[in-house]
Design a protein around this motif. Sequence first.
Motif, PDB file in Angstrom:
ATOM      1  N   SER A   1      35.224  48.362  41.161  1.00  0.00           N
ATOM      2  CA  SER A   1      35.810  47.555  39.975  1.00  0.00           C
ATOM      3  C   SER A   1      36.608  48.567  39.097  1.00  0.00           C
ATOM      4  CB  SER A   1      34.684  46.963  39.026  1.00  0.00           C
ATOM      5  OG  SER A   1      34.002  48.164  38.528  1.00  0.00           O
TER       6      SER A   1
ATOM      7  N   VAL B   1      38.238  41.369  38.484  1.00  0.00           N
ATOM      8  CA  VAL B   1      38.929  41.118  39.631  1.00  0.00           C
ATOM      9  C   VAL B   1      40.390  40.885  39.597  1.00  0.00           C
ATOM     10  CG1 VAL B   1      38.964  39.753  41.807  1.00  0.00           C
ATOM     11  CG2 VAL B   1      36.964  40.722  40.808  1.00  0.00           C
TER      12      VAL B   1
ATOM     13  N   THR C   1      42.433  43.807  38.959  1.00  0.00           N
ATOM     14  CA  THR C   1      42.598  44.312  40.294  1.00  0.00           C
ATOM     15  C   THR C   1      43.683  43.805  41.196  1.00  0.00           C
ATOM     16  OG1 THR C   1      40.258  45.417  40.081  1.00  0.00           O
ATOM     17  CG2 THR C   1      41.375  45.326  42.419  1.00  0.00           C
ATOM     18  N   ALA C   2      43.411  42.403  41.347  1.00  0.00           N
ATOM     19  CA  ALA C   2      44.340  41.576  42.236  1.00  0.00           C
ATOM     20  C   ALA C   2      45.706  41.645  41.809  1.00  0.00           C
ATOM     21  CB  ALA C   2      43.950  40.274  42.202  1.00  0.00           C
TER      22      ALA C   2
ATOM     23  N   TRP D   1      42.722  46.932  47.713  1.00  0.00           N
ATOM     24  CA  TRP D   1      41.427  46.988  47.308  1.00  0.00           C
ATOM     25  C   TRP D   1      40.123  47.899  48.241  1.00  0.00           C
ATOM     26  CZ3 TRP D   1      37.471  42.558  45.749  1.00  0.00           C
ATOM     27  CH2 TRP D   1      36.650  42.806  44.845  1.00  0.00           C
TER      28      TRP D   1
ATOM     29  N   TYR E   1      39.109  37.557  45.691  1.00  0.00           N
ATOM     30  CA  TYR E   1      40.150  38.711  45.472  1.00  0.00           C
ATOM     31  C   TYR E   1      41.411  38.088  46.112  1.00  0.00           C
ATOM     32  CZ  TYR E   1      42.861  42.798  46.336  1.00  0.00           C
ATOM     33  OH  TYR E   1      43.767  43.732  46.500  1.00  0.00           O
TER      34      TYR E   1
ATOM     35  N   ARG F   1      42.824  35.508  43.819  1.00  0.00           N
ATOM     36  CA  ARG F   1      43.449  35.991  42.796  1.00  0.00           C
ATOM     37  C   ARG F   1      44.881  36.598  43.112  1.00  0.00           C
ATOM     38  NH1 ARG F   1      39.700  36.285  38.363  1.00  0.00           N
ATOM     39  NH2 ARG F   1      38.265  34.808  38.685  1.00  0.00           N
TER      40      ARG F   1
ATOM     41  N   VAL G   1      42.462  44.750  52.458  1.00  0.00           N
ATOM     42  CA  VAL G   1      40.907  45.426  51.906  1.00  0.00           C
ATOM     43  C   VAL G   1      40.331  46.174  52.803  1.00  0.00           C
ATOM     44  CG1 VAL G   1      38.637  44.413  51.248  1.00  0.00           C
ATOM     45  CG2 VAL G   1      40.697  43.119  50.682  1.00  0.00           C
TER      46      VAL G   1
END
Length: 342
Positions: free
Chosen positions: A214, A219, A222-223, A229, A246, A249, A260
């Motif tokens: 985080s 989220v 971050t997205a 991520w 995620y 978003r 990811v």
Amino acid sequence: MGRDAAIPIPRMDREFGENGFESINSGYNAVFKPNRMTVGLVAPLAAYHHHPVPSMTDHLQRTVMAETLGFPAIWLRDVPFNVPSFGDAGQIYDPFVYLGALAVATERIALGVASIILPLRHPAHVAKAAASADVLSNGRLILGVASGDRPEEFPALNMPFDSRGERFRQSYEYMRHAHSPGSFEGNDFGRPGRGMDLLPQPAGTKLPLLITGSSQQSVEWTARHGDGWMIYPRNLSLQRQVISEYRERVQQNERESKPVMQPLYLDLASDDSSPLQPIHLGFRSGVSHLLEYLHALQGIGVNHVALNLRFNRADINSTLHRLAEEVLPHFQHQHDHSGETP
């Protein structure tokens, strides 16, 4: 700046492959593929489960071996101090100094950092060091960034731990503008620009920045802002849910996809059929159950797994060869390091 405030990123032309992931540099492009997974390694390539400090014996030679065997990426960590409560000194060496050594010693393997603790460094130094490593490695750098999770390190550097989330956002904003400051008004870290250039420019279109965990952000943030991520291992069902949220978003914000990845501590058993036995952030198992788990991760949307062999009981060199012979062939179609950035 509010917790979910959008960072104004310099406008630049972005190119996307048929996979929907942005084309950034050769390392990022080779490691991250859509609906597929690559398998890399975490430095040091050593077993040191009885002591927090590895010996680093043959560390460069083992990385060269990993590259020769076909592993697509090697990941370093940022561990400024050997904190007793943390119990792991990582690869010991400063990650940027080590990136320079690896850039010279290797030719194809992506050089990742998981992750630089942004609140503990000035972002101008991070941006310059990272771009230098990127250029010296011909575009093989992938930079993970994090807010930090070891409270003891912050007072050692006279930094406040409680405000690390805000410092992370400001550092990230500064780095995104460092090589093209434009109209950036600056923040608590300063204001790049005023006719100055921060050199060198990254080898690709920009520095590929992956958010870790985080990092004290939502989220949504971050997205919106990361180029991918880094998440921690979880129950597969929960991991699927986290990744799905995620990606939703990401698509809401940019109508594109982002990769990811996650780490996995592994103790590879000699018997291929040995069942899973949980260990810290991973498990001990034979190849059969390891492959089953990796394919399950691929199925829920994980694009890269970084194997950490710290708790491995078998000889490391033998384990690297076994993984290359029995695991990588299942993902070999993904190990293409020819993906140069246009």
